[in-house]
Scaffold this active site. Structure first.
Site, short mmCIF file in Angstrom:
data_model
loop_
_atom_site.label_atom_id
_atom_site.label_comp_id
_atom_site.label_asym_id
_atom_site.label_seq_id
_atom_site.Cartn_x
_atom_site.Cartn_y
_atom_site.Cartn_z
N TRP A 59 26.44 47.85 21.72
CA TRP A 59 27.21 48.78 20.87
C TRP A 59 26.85 50.15 21.42
O TRP A 59 25.73 50.63 21.24
CB TRP A 59 26.76 48.63 19.41
CG TRP A 59 27.59 49.42 18.45
CD1 TRP A 59 28.72 49.01 17.80
CD2 TRP A 59 27.34 50.76 17.98
NE1 TRP A 59 29.20 50.01 16.98
CE2 TRP A 59 28.37 51.10 17.09
CE3 TRP A 59 26.37 51.72 18.26
CZ2 TRP A 59 28.45 52.33 16.44
CZ3 TRP A 59 26.45 52.96 17.63
CH2 TRP A 59 27.48 53.24 16.73
N CYS B 98 23.43 46.62 18.92
CA CYS B 98 23.04 45.94 20.15
C CYS B 98 22.18 44.72 19.78
O CYS B 98 21.41 44.76 18.82
CB CYS B 98 22.23 46.80 21.11
SG CYS B 98 23.09 48.25 21.70
N LYS C 126 26.85 45.24 12.82
CA LYS C 126 26.34 44.76 11.53
C LYS C 126 25.06 45.47 11.10
O LYS C 126 24.92 45.86 9.96
CB LYS C 126 26.09 43.26 11.60
CG LYS C 126 25.57 42.72 10.28
CD LYS C 126 26.37 41.58 9.80
CE LYS C 126 26.02 41.16 8.40
NZ LYS C 126 26.93 41.71 7.39
N ASN D 208 17.47 47.74 22.76
CA ASN D 208 18.24 48.06 21.55
C ASN D 208 17.55 49.26 20.92
O ASN D 208 16.34 49.24 20.72
CB ASN D 208 18.20 46.84 20.62
CG ASN D 208 18.67 47.17 19.21
OD1 ASN D 208 19.45 48.09 19.01
ND2 ASN D 208 18.18 46.43 18.24
N GLY D 209 18.32 50.31 20.63
CA GLY D 209 17.72 51.51 20.02
C GLY D 209 18.20 52.75 20.74
O GLY D 209 19.19 52.71 21.49
N LYS E 10 35.77 47.51 1.91
CA LYS E 10 36.12 46.24 2.56
C LYS E 10 37.46 46.39 3.26
O LYS E 10 37.64 45.97 4.38
CB LYS E 10 36.25 45.10 1.53
CG LYS E 10 35.00 44.45 1.02
CD LYS E 10 34.20 43.66 2.01
CE LYS E 10 33.27 44.48 2.80
NZ LYS E 10 32.03 44.91 2.29
N GLU F 225 37.39 48.96 6.38
CA GLU F 225 36.58 48.62 7.56
C GLU F 225 37.20 47.51 8.40
O GLU F 225 37.02 47.49 9.61
CB GLU F 225 35.13 48.30 7.19
CG GLU F 225 34.90 47.00 6.48
CD GLU F 225 33.43 46.79 6.14
OE1 GLU F 225 32.57 47.04 6.97
OE2 GLU F 225 33.15 46.35 5.00
N HIS G 129 42.24 65.57 -10.82
CA HIS G 129 41.55 66.78 -10.36
C HIS G 129 41.77 67.02 -8.87
O HIS G 129 40.95 67.69 -8.23
CB HIS G 129 40.06 66.68 -10.71
CG HIS G 129 39.84 66.58 -12.18
ND1 HIS G 129 39.98 67.65 -13.03
CD2 HIS G 129 39.57 65.51 -12.97
CE1 HIS G 129 39.77 67.26 -14.28
NE2 HIS G 129 39.52 65.95 -14.27
N GLU H 279 33.54 49.47 -3.38
CA GLU H 279 33.28 48.36 -2.47
C GLU H 279 34.61 47.75 -1.98
O GLU H 279 34.77 47.45 -0.80
CB GLU H 279 32.41 47.29 -3.15
CG GLU H 279 32.13 46.05 -2.35
CD GLU H 279 31.42 46.28 -1.01
OE1 GLU H 279 30.99 47.41 -0.75
OE2 GLU H 279 31.36 45.32 -0.22
N ARG I 191 26.29 42.38 16.33
CA ARG I 191 25.50 43.60 16.43
C ARG I 191 26.11 44.60 17.43
O ARG I 191 25.65 45.72 17.54
CB ARG I 191 24.07 43.27 16.89
CG ARG I 191 23.34 42.36 15.95
CD ARG I 191 21.97 42.05 16.49
NE ARG I 191 21.12 43.20 16.44
CZ ARG I 191 20.34 43.53 15.41
NH1 ARG I 191 20.33 42.74 14.36
NH2 ARG I 191 19.60 44.60 15.43
C1 F6R Z 1 30.01 46.94 4.90
C2 F6R Z 1 28.69 46.75 5.46
C3 F6R Z 1 27.81 47.94 5.62
C4 F6R Z 1 26.37 47.58 5.23
C5 F6R Z 1 25.44 48.76 5.56
C6 F6R Z 1 24.02 48.49 5.13
O1 F6R Z 1 30.70 45.75 4.81
O2 F6R Z 1 28.31 45.67 5.80
O3 F6R Z 1 28.29 49.02 4.88
O4 F6R Z 1 26.34 47.26 3.88
O5 F6R Z 1 25.48 49.02 6.94
O6 F6R Z 1 23.49 47.40 5.81
P1 F6R Z 1 22.18 46.68 5.28
O7 F6R Z 1 22.53 46.07 3.99
O8 F6R Z 1 21.86 45.68 6.34
O9 F6R Z 1 21.14 47.74 5.14
#
Ligand code: F6R
Length: 610
Positions: free
Chosen positions: A76, A2, A605, A102-103, A488, A491, A507, A484, A27
């Protein structure tokens, strides 16, 4: 999760609020709303389900709501489905008190029951309506906005960044926070509220960060702050160094592509910030050589990609500095009961500096008396404020939900820590340390080289967009970067993907390989390449389609037709190069599928709730 915004000044508020929300849409983006206080003290409110665009069209880009003071929200969903009724702002019955939040209010059910007993009714399923009506309850009781807000704070459990308009107090905004981010921007005659700095950059770089349980009272050009006892407090004004342009798309189709292309600069800036004339200088972090000498081990905690950066760091730091490193998911660390010698350094990695689980891990470490070092991108964020030492990554604002440049900056921050530790603890020769530092300086141009030659990976992304399953395998650092690459892809493309340490396939996981399953091998670790190649061949014997990210000169099996080569570098730094084609692959595949690259479904995010 949010985004909230607020504006008070001489200009029309609604267009500014919508613009701020555009910058915060990463967000949350399932619904949005704004409320503006007219000069007559009447609140006008508009909400819409779906993307912000729907709200913008509904109120003619903001022109439909008149007034110079207002608040806005992009949601969100936590409590209640994403629809117009549950969208913020929320209000009391007379629409004289309106709030955005937000929260999560954890005891909202109990508070709601109490308010129902006092005659309140509810129109939505949200905890925010409960919060708003609780403020209304205390306002009716005390007839004082500050008392209403401070009593609200004393009664609720959970996290909140709350901004409230009272129609009895036109041209004023009250705000409070606990464990959810909120920044207050000021100019000579305006005040702004935002969940994150990019929403303000166009208007001001002068900001205040308010701490838990502090109240902001904003009037035209005047921001005053109070503690929970309503005593006036002074907060330091911070100047943001980010450029407003850095939060724009700058001609790129998506933020993600722009941010991928910013990586050479981001890596260079992060290296140059701490590496001066061949010397790694941690004086700005206030992290002395003594501390680095005395620690008995390192625990690294983070979430998602930040955790993945930690996995790379674990390999690099252990190998170079010969100190035990444990890497933990912050969401697990916070609830574990780890055994500590009391002399470990705990490194918290976070782009936003506001991730709820990482904040909790930081506090857990501090409660255990451990020293904490934050690797954070956002200046003044909660983790940056609370950690003992802070290493700022120089990634600039990252807008796309899928992180790319912040991850790259975190990696180089980790390399710098590893080399510094190795120097202080004398676990590498001076010549090798020099060589590593020189190589760090060459990473930006090597990343640039990969970016200049991306047609093949672009085509491969489009060709494989209908795959059902994609596997990424590697050993050591190649495994660390595989996790990673896999994240990517899943997601943003919504394709099922897994990353496996290549030696683990046999395994159990190899039973998932069938005709046409795509298996990417990551092959950069000289001593491990042959072994991973054997594991790739085992999957192609089961009819998998092979692809590889490999350092120049690596020999690959004949049936591996799709090979994306990266320049050679020191074995400790290969993740910084191997991740680039993996990011590009996920990006182009996602574009080919027509998905929303920058705002993937269900994600936000900054994960400020558990
Ligand atoms: C993936 C992504 C998330 C963040 C995670 C941590 O692309 O962006 O997995 O890496 O939510 O976020 P931060 O780094 O802001 O603590």
């Amino acid at each position: 999760m949010c985004g909230i915004v607020g504006y008070i000044g001489k200009k029309q508020a609604a267009p500014i609020l919508l613009e701020g929300l555009t910058k915060l849409e990463y967000r949350g983006y399932d619904s949005a709303g704004v409320a503006v206080l007219g000069e007559n003290g009447k609140v006008q409110m508009a909400k819409a389900q779906g993307k912000l665009e729907v709200l913008k069209n509904k109120i003619d880009g903001g022109k439909a709501l008149k007034g110079t003071c207002g608040i806005g929200h992009t949601r969100w969903a936590t409590h209640g489905v994403p629809n117009e009724t549950n969208a913020h702002p929320h209000c009391n019955d007379g629409m004289t008190i309106v709030a955005v939040h937000n929260g999560i209010i954890e005891n909202y059910a109990e508070l709601k029951a109490k308010l129902i007993r006092r005659g309140y009714t509810f129109y939505s399923e949200t905890d925010t309506e409960v919060a708003t009506k609780l403020v209304d309850y205390y306002y009716n009781k005390y007839n004082d906005p500050m008392l209403a807000i401070s009593n609200f704070a004393l009664r609720v459990r959970g996290s909140y960044a709350l901004a409230v308009l009272f129609s009895d107090y036109p041209a004023q905004i009250y705000a409070i926070r606990k464990d959810s981010p909120m920044v207050i921007g000021v100019t000579d005659n305006e005040c702004f509220i935002a969940s994150d700095v990019p929403a303000l950059l166009k208007y001001t770089k002068s900001v205040y960060y308010i701490e838990n349980y502090q109240i902001a009272h904003l009037k035209e050009g005047c921001a005053a702050f109070y503690n929970i006892d309503r005593e006036k407090i002074e907060l330091p004004l911070t100047e943001i160094t980010w450029d407003a342009k850095a939060a724009e798309k700058d001609g790129y189709e998506h933020y993600m592509l722009k941010e991928i292309h910013e990586q050479p600069a981001v890596v260079r800036n992060t290296v140059n910030y701490l590496l001066h004339d061949g010397y790694i200088d941690f004086s700005e972090l206030k992290l002395s050589d003594n501390v680095l000498e005395e620690i008995s081990g390192i625990t690294i905690a983070g979430c998602g990609s930040a955790y993945h950066a930690g996995v790379v760091m674990q390999y690099v730091i252990e190998d170079l500095a010969r100190i035990p490193v444990r890497v933990e998911l912050a969401s697990e660390y916070r609830y574990r009961n780890p055994v500590t010698s009391g002399k470990e350094l705990v490194i918290l990695i976070s782009q936003s500096g506001e991730t709820a689980d990482t904040i909790a891990a930081l506090r857990e470490a501090k409660d255990r008396g451990l020293k904490t070092l934050a690797i954070v991108n956002v200046l003044g964020s909660t983790i940056a404020r609370e950690a003992d030492f802070v290493l700022y990554t120089k990634a600039g604002p990252e807008i796309s939900v899928a992180t790319t440049k912040a991850y790259s900056a975190q990696l180089v921050a980790g390399y710098l820590i590893a080399i510094k530790l190795a120097e202080v603890r004398k676990t590498v020769t001076a010549q090798y340390a020099e060589k590593l530092k020189t190589e760090l300086g060459l990473l930006p141009e090597k990343i640039q080289k990969i970016l200049c030659d991306q047609i093949a990976i672009q085509q491969f992304g489009a060709e494989t967009m209908n795959k059902k399953d994609v596997f990424f395998i590697g050993r050591g650092i190649d495994y660390a970067v595989s996790i990673e690459g896999s994240l990517k892809l899943k997601e943003i493309s919504y394709i099922h993907s897994e990353a496996y340490a290549a030696g683990e396939l046999k395994h159990g996981t190899i039973s998932l390989i069938e005709d046409g399953t795509l298996v990417f091998g990551v092959l950069t670790q000289d001593k491990l390449i042959e072994k991973t190649v054997s594991n790739l061949v085992e999957t192609s014997s089961r009819k998998a389609q092979l692809a590889a990210i490999a350092s120049e000169g690596v020999k690959l099996p004949e049936d591996c037709k799709n090979v994306f080569t990266i320049p050679c570098t020191d074995v400790h730094f290969t993740a910084s190069l191997a991740v680039i084609p993996l990011q590009l692959y996920a990006y182009y595949l996602c574009v080919a599928k027509g998905n929303n690259v920058d705002k993937p479904r269900n994600l936000a995010k900054s994960v400020t709730v558990e």
